[in-house]
Design an enzyme around this catalytic site. Structure first.
Site, mmCIF file in Angstrom:
data_model
loop_
_atom_site.group_PDB
_atom_site.id
_atom_site.type_symbol
_atom_site.label_atom_id
_atom_site.label_comp_id
_atom_site.label_asym_id
_atom_site.label_seq_id
_atom_site.Cartn_x
_atom_site.Cartn_y
_atom_site.Cartn_z
ATOM 1 N N ILE A 98 0.844 -1.207 0.000
ATOM 2 C CA ILE A 98 0.000 0.000 0.000
ATOM 3 C C ILE A 98 0.875 1.252 0.000
ATOM 4 C CG2 ILE A 98 -1.938 -1.163 1.080
ATOM 5 C CD1 ILE A 98 -1.126 0.118 3.743
ATOM 6 N N GLY A 99 2.103 1.076 -0.424
ATOM 7 C CA GLY A 99 3.038 2.187 -0.494
ATOM 8 C C GLY A 99 4.240 1.983 0.402
ATOM 9 N N GLN A 100 4.116 1.033 1.339
ATOM 10 C CA GLN A 100 5.190 0.861 2.319
ATOM 11 C C GLN A 100 6.400 0.165 1.737
ATOM 12 O OE1 GLN A 100 2.918 -1.301 1.820
ATOM 13 N NE2 GLN A 100 3.237 -3.256 2.813
ATOM 14 N N ALA A 123 -0.039 -4.058 11.226
ATOM 15 C CA ALA A 123 0.719 -4.461 12.410
ATOM 16 C C ALA A 123 2.196 -4.671 12.112
ATOM 17 C CB ALA A 123 0.106 -5.709 13.052
ATOM 18 N N GLN A 136 4.582 -7.354 7.472
ATOM 19 C CA GLN A 136 4.946 -7.923 6.176
ATOM 20 C C GLN A 136 6.448 -8.178 6.027
ATOM 21 O OE1 GLN A 136 2.852 -9.429 4.737
ATOM 22 N NE2 GLN A 136 0.975 -8.352 4.194
ATOM 23 N N ALA A 144 15.734 -8.912 10.606
ATOM 24 C CA ALA A 144 14.894 -7.725 10.401
ATOM 25 C C ALA A 144 13.712 -7.672 11.359
ATOM 26 C CB ALA A 144 14.398 -7.690 8.961
ATOM 27 N N LYS A 145 13.303 -6.433 11.642
ATOM 28 C CA LYS A 145 12.115 -6.133 12.446
ATOM 29 C C LYS A 145 11.185 -5.264 11.608
ATOM 30 C CE LYS A 145 15.193 -5.975 16.440
ATOM 31 N NZ LYS A 145 15.907 -5.105 17.389
ATOM 32 N N GLU A 205 4.425 0.800 11.863
ATOM 33 C CA GLU A 205 3.652 1.445 12.928
ATOM 34 C C GLU A 205 4.561 2.233 13.868
ATOM 35 O OE1 GLU A 205 1.140 -1.108 11.235
ATOM 36 O OE2 GLU A 205 0.204 -0.383 13.033
#
Ligand code: FES
Length: 911
Positions: A637-639, A678, A681, A865-866, A870
């Site tokens: 969605i753009g992230q 959350a 992904q 990775a984390k 958010e």
């Protein structure tokens, strides 16, 4: 009254065109509907968002406010005309700088910037900010857009994609970026089969009302339309209740006898585009009987039941208890307490909900904006009485989501229309109906006490939060459960009690919005930390470092933590902290009405569902011809998940990222990668992609009998595998054809290991946490109460930085939303249902942002990775509030900190 269509001669993108149109029709409408130039987007139809900006005789105008007749005799330029022979320098700069995230604002931004650069080839930063000031972006925080415009005319080579094994960590441009900068991206409103009918909804103008329909058949016949209601849905065998958390599913797609919020849909009207363009819905035959709305959560318990099934208006409660909070507070040397109120916050994505549905064979196909295609598939199947496999969801490009597009909106409405008319049906929400009917950030009233011993160590915390969840459940249970887990902040809190309640009202449905309630709770905790540092006469940063969680510590849920990066984030802020405090002191020493201050706040955030399964599955296949196909169903969605997930997979497999072909998301083509929410992904789908890449690599190594460190080369129809012992080769055409048309394939799933929470909230709710801290520098006008944020330094621990450019973009965009929450955004039902009464930050509102990327690897995350999505918003508002207080003495406890509230707090502080 609609005027007669007239032949109008236009000059569009250098070519003469003739349209037959009402001269007063919107230019945007003529461009999109009549000329098929759908690169120009429509976000508000009111000139507020600028997404529809085009050039008329070289000057930027909002095409939604321009009657087409005004373009006659003038030259109109749209994004489709920007690059007849490849991308322009400006478009290339947008790609190179990561200036497009979701991309819905990009055409408007590009046109506004093109107009500027034609007049002023070497603009200053403030000239760029001014020129872009009429175009809103909800994703980027504007920094990379401005950088891209400023870079035009300066050297900037196209980036080469990295070689094998070098994708993770590379600052590559987004893989799906081209369509975002050339106007070809297909958002929900951009695709429909020829002749698709148009759907519009009849919505409640009341917060609470029962209703009865009048003569629907007569009204339909007189207008050549069809009307469908909840009765039609029931006749299909559907269950008229949806919800993101199945046990709480309570929301009808179409209200049956009572509307419980303003804007709730009660019927849909379907007709041809021509008929629906002209139709007047104000005489729709419906009689409303208003009910006394329940609007105040403070008095909602025991008031009239919003839903009969929940007579006390309590949706759910959340709780985490560890140790003895009362004893911890009792033993403290200092105790600070506060009550904070926060407002409804609107997601304000620039793309209102939109989509199209049609029937293919016996399958209902829905192409619409969404963050959760498989959840949509489930909801639509239940609502419309279809077997799940007869519903296919193709996510359109989402023009922003931020949580609200996790819930279905128009999907069941257009699905119902398509099933019952047998024709393709499309729908686009107006800005007003988007803002009325979709979810918001929960307004909250929260009180807390935190105690500290004389040495500065936290002894205990008690927190209570009341969250206005609106008429239906949506993500209310998630917020109620996530907040108690996180309200301690990333600090060691030995004695802890946090209790929450989600309360129904007839307000808008509160749902998911970047942080699920944690941003509200962080305000409480971080304001109190400043109080406690002051009581101890300790430096505020040192106080936070003293209490920061460390590796091996247990959270308030009793979970032992690993890969804890909060202290590293706080330490990274130290140089700027010292300088910023010195700068503010020097500025304030000069006196005057302006005062400067510095504030800090931290965050932590568990990635993925709270103590619930949330697996992702990724498929990776190679065809006999040598196509390398990655089926990943995570909606971008753009992230940046399309890019980040591919980077991880590429290095796990050991082939160059340039050879990957992305497939999906599409419920018919991609396995379930869960929802985009959350911050899951990168962690969850990224790990499934890593496992798939590793599994496929193992197959290849086994076929060639080569060692683990071998290099792979995919060369047309063969794979060459080379290690110290020599080279092996696979001829792909010689392999048997397997599932899904691949000769080599791996499909792996990953579900983060968690443990359920007991009745005291003890367990392991998340497998991976991310951490961050923001330092805000602000200037407060002591006479007017106006706050200007000057600079935010943002340190975030990503565990492993997969793509620095995308990570910076997330940080900058999250800060913009946090700044809005802190200073300007307050959705008032019935009053701020547009983008001129509901204000979001513009380019001119944004401060300088300095992102700092920290890598404290997580043992569970893919390659360490984390998540990040958010986290980036959570510390911004409390850091700004703490800076306001540092500057002015004003302790603002009601958000947003509008000037009158800041002034009142200044006066209360006696400044
Ligand atoms: Fe600007 Fe999404 S990239 S609104």
């Amino acid at each position: 009254m609609t005027a007669q269509p007239t032949h109008l001669n236009l000059q569009v993108n250098g070519k003469p065109v003739v349209v037959q149109a009402d001269p007063m029709r919107r230019l945007s409408d003529v461009l999109r509907e009549d000329l098929g130039l759908r690169g120009s987007k429509v976000g508000c139809d009111a000139g507020d968002c600028g997404a529809c900006t085009v050039l008329v005789d070289g000057a930027p105008v909002c095409s939604c406010l321009t009657p087409v007749v005004r373009a006659v005799g003038h030259s109109v330029e749209t994004i489709e005309g920007l690059s007849p022979n490849g991308l322009s320098d400006l478009q290339n700069a947008f790609l190179r700088h990561g200036a497009a995230q979701c991309g819905i604002c990009t055409p408007g931004m590009l046109m506004a910037a093109t107009g500027l650069l034609a007049e002023t080839p070497a603009p200053t930063r403030s000239q760029v900010e001014d020129a872009l000031g009429g175009v809103l972006c909800r994703c980027t925080g504007y920094a990379k857009i401005i950088d891209a415009v400023l870079s035009v005319g300066h050297s900037g080579a196209a980036q080469a994609l990295p070689a094998s094994g070098q994708a993770v960590g590379a600052r590559i441009e987004r893989l799906d970026g081209l369509a975002k900068v050339n106007g070809a991206e297909v958002f929900g409103a951009d695709h429909w089969p020829e002749g698709a009918l148009v759907v519009r909804a009849i919505r409640s103008p009341h917060f609470a009302a029962s209703f009865e329909f009048g003569d629907l058949a007569g009204w339909e016949a007189a207008r050549a339309v069809q009307v469908f209601t909840a009765r039609d849905l029931a006749a299909l065998g559907g269950v008229n209740r949806f919800g993101v958390i199945p046990p709480f599913a309570d929301q009808p797609a179409l209200a049956e006898t009572e509307a419980r919020l303003r804007g709730e849909a009660v019927a849909i009207v379907v007709g041809t585009h021509k008929v629906m363009d002209a139709i007047d819905l104000s005489d729709f035959p419906i009689t409303w009987t208003t009910l006394t709305p329940v609007m105040d959560p403070a008095t909602a318990i025991g008031a009239r039941a919003v839903q009969a099934e929940r007579a006390d208006n309590v949706l759910t409660r959340g709780r985490v208890v560890q140790g003895d909070a009362a004893a911890g507070l009792g033993a403290a040397a200092h105790v600070a307490e506060v009550t904070v109120e926060t407002a409804y916050v609107e997601h304000a994505y620039i793309e209102p909900e939109a989509g199209c549905a049609w029937v293919e064979g016996d399958t209902l196909v829905i192409q619409a904006c969404t963050q959760a295609p498989v959840m949509d598939q489930d909801d639509v199947a239940i609502l419309l009485g279809l077997p799940r496999e007869r519903v296919r969801i193709i996510p359109a490009a989402a023009g922003g989501g931020f949580g609200s597009k996790l819930d279905v909106s128009l999907q069941p409405l257009i699905g119902l229309a398509a099933l019952l008319t047998g024709q393709p049906c499309r729908m686009v929400y107006s800005r007003a109906e988007s803002m009325q009917s979709t979810t918001k950030r929960h307004p909250a009233t929260m009180s807390a006490q935190i105690g500290v011993d004389a040495a500065g160590r936290i002894t205990g915390m008690a927190f209570e939060g009341q969250f206005n969840t609106g008429a239906y459940a949506s993500w209310g249970p998630t917020v109620a459960n996530r907040v108690p887990v996180h309200a301690s902040g990333p600090y060691l809190t030995p004695n802890y009690r946090a209790e929450t309640v989600a309360i129904h009202t007839n307000g808008p449905v509160s749902g998911a919005f970047r942080g699920f309630g944690v941003p509200q709770a962080a305000v409480v905790q971080e304001v109190l930390y400043d109080d406690l540092a002051a009581a101890l006469a300790m430096d505020r940063l040192a106080f936070r470092r003293l209490n920061a969680l460390s590796d091996g510590d247990r959270s308030v849920c009793g979970q032992q933590l690993h890969g804890v990066g909060i202290d590293a984030c706080l330490a990274a802020l130290e140089p700027r902290w010292a300088q910023a405090n010195a700068d503010a002191a020097a500025f304030n020493a000069a006196g005057g009405a302006l005062r400067r201050g510095v504030g800090l706040a931290s965050c932590w955030y568990g990635c993925g569902n709270t103590a619930l399964p949330n697996p992702s599955t990724v498929r990776l296949g190679i065809t006999a011809q040598g196509r390398l196909c990655l089926h990943q169903g995570a909606t971008d969605i753009g992230q940046g998940s399309n890019t980040v997930v591919t980077q991880i997979c590429a290095d796990a497999l050991g082939l160059p990222i340039a050879q990957f072909e992305l497939i999906g998301p599409d419920t018919a083509l991609t396995p379930d990668c869960g929802k985009t929410s959350a911050s899951r992904q990168t962690v969850v789908t990224g790990k499934a992609a890593m496992l798939s890449g590793q599994a496929l690599r193992q197959q290849i190594l086994a076929l060639t009998n080569r060692g683990a460190d071998a290099d792979l080369t995919l060369d047309g129809g063969r794979i060459i595998v080379t290690d110290a012992a020599g080279a092996g080769e696979i001829s792909l055409a010689d392999l048997p054809l397997g599932a899904h048309g691949y000769v080599l394939m791996a499909e792996e799933s990953y579900d983060p290991p968690t443990l359920p929470l007991d009745e005291d909230g003890q367990g392991a709710p998340y497998a991976v946490y991310g951490y961050g801290a923001h330092l805000a520098e602000v200037e407060v006008d002591m006479a007017l109460g106006v706050v200007k944020v000057l600079h935010i330094t943002a340190a975030h621990d990503l565990g492993r930085v997969i793509n620095p450019q995308l990570a910076e973009g997330q940080i900058e965009g999250g800060i913009a939303q946090g700044l809005g929450m802190a200073l300007m955004e307050e959705f008032i039902p019935g009053r701020t249902e547009n983008l001129h009464d509901y204000l979001i930050p513009t380019a001119g509102d944004m401060p300088k942002i300095t992102p700092i990327l920290i890598e404290v690897p997580d043992p569970e995350g893919p390659m360490g990775a984390k998540g990040l999505g958010e986290h980036v918003l959570i510390p911004t508002a409390p850091a700004i509030l703490n800076a306001i207080r540092d500057a002015s003495g004003a302790r603002v406890t009601r958000l947003p900190a509008l000037p009158h509230r800041v002034l009142a707090a200044i006066q209360e502080a006696g400044q």
